[in-house]
Design a protein around this motif. Sequence first.
Motif, PDB file in Angstrom:
ATOM      1  N   ALA A 114      73.850  -7.044 -68.684  1.00  0.00           N
ATOM      2  CA  ALA A 114      72.886  -8.298 -68.747  1.00  0.00           C
ATOM      3  C   ALA A 114      72.149  -8.431 -67.634  1.00  0.00           C
ATOM      4  O   ALA A 114      70.863  -8.470 -67.555  1.00  0.00           O
ATOM      5  N   LYS A 115      72.601  -8.582 -66.335  1.00  0.00           N
ATOM      6  CA  LYS A 115      71.933  -8.426 -64.998  1.00  0.00           C
ATOM      7  C   LYS A 115      71.134  -7.531 -64.632  1.00  0.00           C
ATOM      8  O   LYS A 115      69.980  -7.653 -63.948  1.00  0.00           O
ATOM      9  N   LEU A 116      71.067  -6.254 -65.257  1.00  0.00           N
ATOM     10  CA  LEU A 116      70.283  -5.176 -64.985  1.00  0.00           C
ATOM     11  C   LEU A 116      68.820  -5.320 -65.740  1.00  0.00           C
ATOM     12  O   LEU A 116      67.977  -4.564 -65.569  1.00  0.00           O
ATOM     13  N   TRP A 117      68.939  -6.100 -66.708  1.00  0.00           N
ATOM     14  CA  TRP A 117      67.466  -6.633 -67.405  1.00  0.00           C
ATOM     15  C   TRP A 117      66.573  -7.218 -66.465  1.00  0.00           C
ATOM     16  O   TRP A 117      65.443  -7.258 -66.602  1.00  0.00           O
ATOM     17  N   ARG A 123      64.958  -2.248 -65.016  1.00  0.00           N
ATOM     18  CA  ARG A 123      64.556  -3.091 -66.397  1.00  0.00           C
ATOM     19  C   ARG A 123      63.437  -2.249 -67.302  1.00  0.00           C
ATOM     20  O   ARG A 123      63.453  -2.309 -68.427  1.00  0.00           O
ATOM     21  N   GLY A 124      62.694  -1.475 -66.632  1.00  0.00           N
ATOM     22  CA  GLY A 124      61.636  -0.615 -67.293  1.00  0.00           C
ATOM     23  C   GLY A 124      62.364   0.336 -68.254  1.00  0.00           C
ATOM     24  O   GLY A 124      62.139   0.208 -69.527  1.00  0.00           O
ATOM     25  N   PRO A 125      63.204   1.241 -67.946  1.00  0.00           N
ATOM     26  CA  PRO A 125      63.908   1.994 -68.871  1.00  0.00           C
ATOM     27  C   PRO A 125      64.591   1.351 -70.047  1.00  0.00           C
ATOM     28  O   PRO A 125      64.827   1.485 -71.051  1.00  0.00           O
ATOM     29  N   ILE A 126      65.304   0.267 -69.370  1.00  0.00           N
ATOM     30  CA  ILE A 126      66.193  -0.336 -70.286  1.00  0.00           C
ATOM     31  C   ILE A 126      65.393  -1.027 -71.617  1.00  0.00           C
ATOM     32  O   ILE A 126      65.977  -1.023 -72.685  1.00  0.00           O
ATOM     33  N   VAL A 127      64.430  -1.818 -71.293  1.00  0.00           N
ATOM     34  CA  VAL A 127      63.541  -2.536 -72.193  1.00  0.00           C
ATOM     35  C   VAL A 127      62.797  -1.536 -73.144  1.00  0.00           C
ATOM     36  O   VAL A 127      63.073  -1.587 -74.455  1.00  0.00           O
ATOM     37  N   ASN A 128      62.310  -0.614 -72.626  1.00  0.00           N
ATOM     38  CA  ASN A 128      61.550   0.477 -73.522  1.00  0.00           C
ATOM     39  C   ASN A 128      62.368   1.348 -74.192  1.00  0.00           C
ATOM     40  O   ASN A 128      61.859   2.011 -75.331  1.00  0.00           O
ATOM     41  N   TYR A 131      67.889   0.105 -74.898  1.00  0.00           N
ATOM     42  CA  TYR A 131      69.265  -0.149 -74.567  1.00  0.00           C
ATOM     43  C   TYR A 131      69.920  -1.442 -74.892  1.00  0.00           C
ATOM     44  O   TYR A 131      69.097  -2.453 -75.258  1.00  0.00           O
ATOM     45  N   ILE A 132      71.155  -1.519 -75.163  1.00  0.00           N
ATOM     46  CA  ILE A 132      71.747  -2.604 -75.597  1.00  0.00           C
ATOM     47  C   ILE A 132      72.616  -3.641 -74.517  1.00  0.00           C
ATOM     48  O   ILE A 132      73.191  -2.941 -73.816  1.00  0.00           O
ATOM     49  N   SER A 133      72.084  -4.822 -74.289  1.00  0.00           N
ATOM     50  CA  SER A 133      72.680  -5.654 -73.555  1.00  0.00           C
ATOM     51  C   SER A 133      74.339  -6.382 -74.006  1.00  0.00           C
ATOM     52  O   SER A 133      74.428  -6.267 -75.158  1.00  0.00           O
ATOM     53  N   ASN A 134      75.046  -6.399 -72.906  1.00  0.00           N
ATOM     54  CA  ASN A 134      76.357  -6.922 -73.095  1.00  0.00           C
ATOM     55  C   ASN A 134      76.623  -8.361 -72.945  1.00  0.00           C
ATOM     56  O   ASN A 134      77.492  -8.975 -72.857  1.00  0.00           O
ATOM     57  N   GLY A 135      75.368  -9.027 -72.699  1.00  0.00           N
ATOM     58  CA  GLY A 135      75.288 -10.638 -72.746  1.00  0.00           C
ATOM     59  C   GLY A 135      76.246 -11.174 -73.634  1.00  0.00           C
ATOM     60  O   GLY A 135      76.710 -12.169 -73.225  1.00  0.00           O
ATOM     61  N   ASP A 136      75.813 -10.995 -74.908  1.00  0.00           N
ATOM     62  CA  ASP A 136      76.479 -11.470 -76.103  1.00  0.00           C
ATOM     63  C   ASP A 136      77.543 -10.619 -76.746  1.00  0.00           C
ATOM     64  O   ASP A 136      76.987  -9.724 -77.482  1.00  0.00           O
ATOM     65  N   PRO A 137      78.776 -10.595 -76.630  1.00  0.00           N
ATOM     66  CA  PRO A 137      79.730  -9.517 -77.324  1.00  0.00           C
ATOM     67  C   PRO A 137      79.490  -9.340 -78.761  1.00  0.00           C
ATOM     68  O   PRO A 137      79.531  -8.288 -79.206  1.00  0.00           O
ATOM     69  N   VAL A 138      79.314 -10.361 -79.468  1.00  0.00           N
ATOM     70  CA  VAL A 138      79.355 -10.161 -80.720  1.00  0.00           C
ATOM     71  C   VAL A 138      78.002  -9.614 -81.310  1.00  0.00           C
ATOM     72  O   VAL A 138      77.705  -8.799 -82.350  1.00  0.00           O
ATOM     73  N   GLN A 139      76.676 -10.127 -80.727  1.00  0.00           N
ATOM     74  CA  GLN A 139      75.446  -9.507 -81.044  1.00  0.00           C
ATOM     75  C   GLN A 139      75.410  -8.089 -80.383  1.00  0.00           C
ATOM     76  O   GLN A 139      74.754  -7.090 -81.004  1.00  0.00           O
ATOM     77  N   MET A 140      76.098  -7.859 -79.186  1.00  0.00           N
ATOM     78  CA  MET A 140      76.209  -6.513 -78.868  1.00  0.00           C
ATOM     79  C   MET A 140      76.825  -5.423 -79.914  1.00  0.00           C
ATOM     80  O   MET A 140      76.065  -4.573 -80.201  1.00  0.00           O
ATOM     81  N   ILE A 141      78.032  -5.924 -80.510  1.00  0.00           N
ATOM     82  CA  ILE A 141      78.628  -4.975 -81.542  1.00  0.00           C
ATOM     83  C   ILE A 141      77.778  -4.753 -82.878  1.00  0.00           C
ATOM     84  O   ILE A 141      77.548  -3.502 -83.166  1.00  0.00           O
ATOM     85  N   ASP A 142      77.101  -5.816 -83.360  1.00  0.00           N
ATOM     86  CA  ASP A 142      76.096  -5.672 -84.430  1.00  0.00           C
ATOM     87  C   ASP A 142      74.925  -4.749 -83.737  1.00  0.00           C
ATOM     88  O   ASP A 142      74.437  -3.923 -84.606  1.00  0.00           O
ATOM     89  N   ASP A 143      74.542  -4.892 -82.764  1.00  0.00           N
ATOM     90  CA  ASP A 143      73.370  -4.169 -82.533  1.00  0.00           C
ATOM     91  C   ASP A 143      73.725  -2.548 -82.017  1.00  0.00           C
ATOM     92  O   ASP A 143      72.809  -1.737 -82.622  1.00  0.00           O
ATOM     93  N   CYS A 144      74.906  -2.606 -81.739  1.00  0.00           N
ATOM     94  CA  CYS A 144      75.289  -0.988 -81.456  1.00  0.00           C
ATOM     95  C   CYS A 144      75.469  -0.300 -83.023  1.00  0.00           C
ATOM     96  O   CYS A 144      75.263   0.889 -83.339  1.00  0.00           O
ATOM     97  N   VAL A 145      76.220  -1.206 -83.826  1.00  0.00           N
ATOM     98  CA  VAL A 145      76.549  -0.622 -85.093  1.00  0.00           C
ATOM     99  C   VAL A 145      75.253  -0.240 -85.983  1.00  0.00           C
ATOM    100  O   VAL A 145      74.946   0.806 -86.611  1.00  0.00           O
ATOM    101  N   ALA A 146      74.068  -1.254 -85.840  1.00  0.00           N
ATOM    102  CA  ALA A 146      72.874  -0.816 -86.370  1.00  0.00           C
ATOM    103  C   ALA A 146      72.141   0.154 -85.803  1.00  0.00           C
ATOM    104  O   ALA A 146      71.833   0.904 -86.641  1.00  0.00           O
ATOM    105  N   ASP A 147      72.366   0.463 -84.643  1.00  0.00           N
ATOM    106  CA  ASP A 147      71.458   1.645 -84.073  1.00  0.00           C
ATOM    107  C   ASP A 147      72.447   2.943 -84.503  1.00  0.00           C
ATOM    108  O   ASP A 147      71.557   3.964 -84.845  1.00  0.00           O
ATOM    109  N   LEU A 148      73.564   2.835 -84.581  1.00  0.00           N
ATOM    110  CA  LEU A 148      74.183   4.158 -85.072  1.00  0.00           C
ATOM    111  C   LEU A 148      73.971   4.366 -86.659  1.00  0.00           C
ATOM    112  O   LEU A 148      73.691   5.368 -86.891  1.00  0.00           O
TER     113      LEU A 148
END
Length: 260
Positions: A114-117, A123-128, A131-148
């Motif tokens: 999360a700090k790399l944001w 920040r530029g490559p991450i946002v554009n 890429y998925i933040s690890n700030g919220d573990p539950v949201q992270m898993i959902d975002d990863c599954v959705a992308d896949l």
Amino acid sequence: MRKRLDYAWRLFSTGLSFSVFGLGGVILWFLVFPLLHIVPGNRREKMLRARKCVHYSFYFFIGLMHRLGIMTYEINGLEKLNKPGQLVIANHPTLIDIVFLISRIPAASCIVKAKLWHNPFTRGPIVNAGYISNGDPVQMIDDCVADLQQGGTLIIFPEGTRSVPGRPYKFQRGAAAIALKANGLVTPVTLTCVPSTLTKAEKWYQIPKRPFHLAMHVGDALALDEFLAIEPKTVAVRRFNRYLQEYFSQQRVRYEQFGE
């Protein structure tokens, strides 16, 4: 004298390479991505264009380090990668592992701290690139599954951070949870670096006495049926995580100890 000159050159080249990397991140953010953003397309199309742009910049960076004499590399099984909806699970021996992997997987996403944001160089490559933040573990898993499930390719390091040389692997369960929830193609990639460098315990300027060799070994897709049948799912995740940890421990012995 020749060895000293070689060491001095590689030390200078290492510093130059990381300076170019940082400068490249700023150029992408302030110049390249704004131009890409005005090209017509929906949000996902723009995100995939940004990922390809990051891919090409990382391909250039690995090539630069190779041509400067800092490193050599090899790739075994590249044809097993770059499949839609593919989860790539890898160990994490060096600082540039994600750079090496994305340089060979054009449409890849990944999980970032999360700090790399808030880092101007990243920040530029991450946002554009979405890429998925690890700030919220539950949201992270959902975002990863959705992308896949949308056909994306995701790279994840189950250790969560770089390995400590000589110590056993200790995997977090996020990768296993994502794999079972997405229920798609899961491909293991074993990375080795000889001599060891750019680890968590070392600064960038603590370079080895000779160029390091980074190798990528792509394994066969992992079967999930046995673990998907286990109830409750928390037990399935725990057992699959243990399986991953044992798999990569065996691969490390195979490739590092015997040099296969």
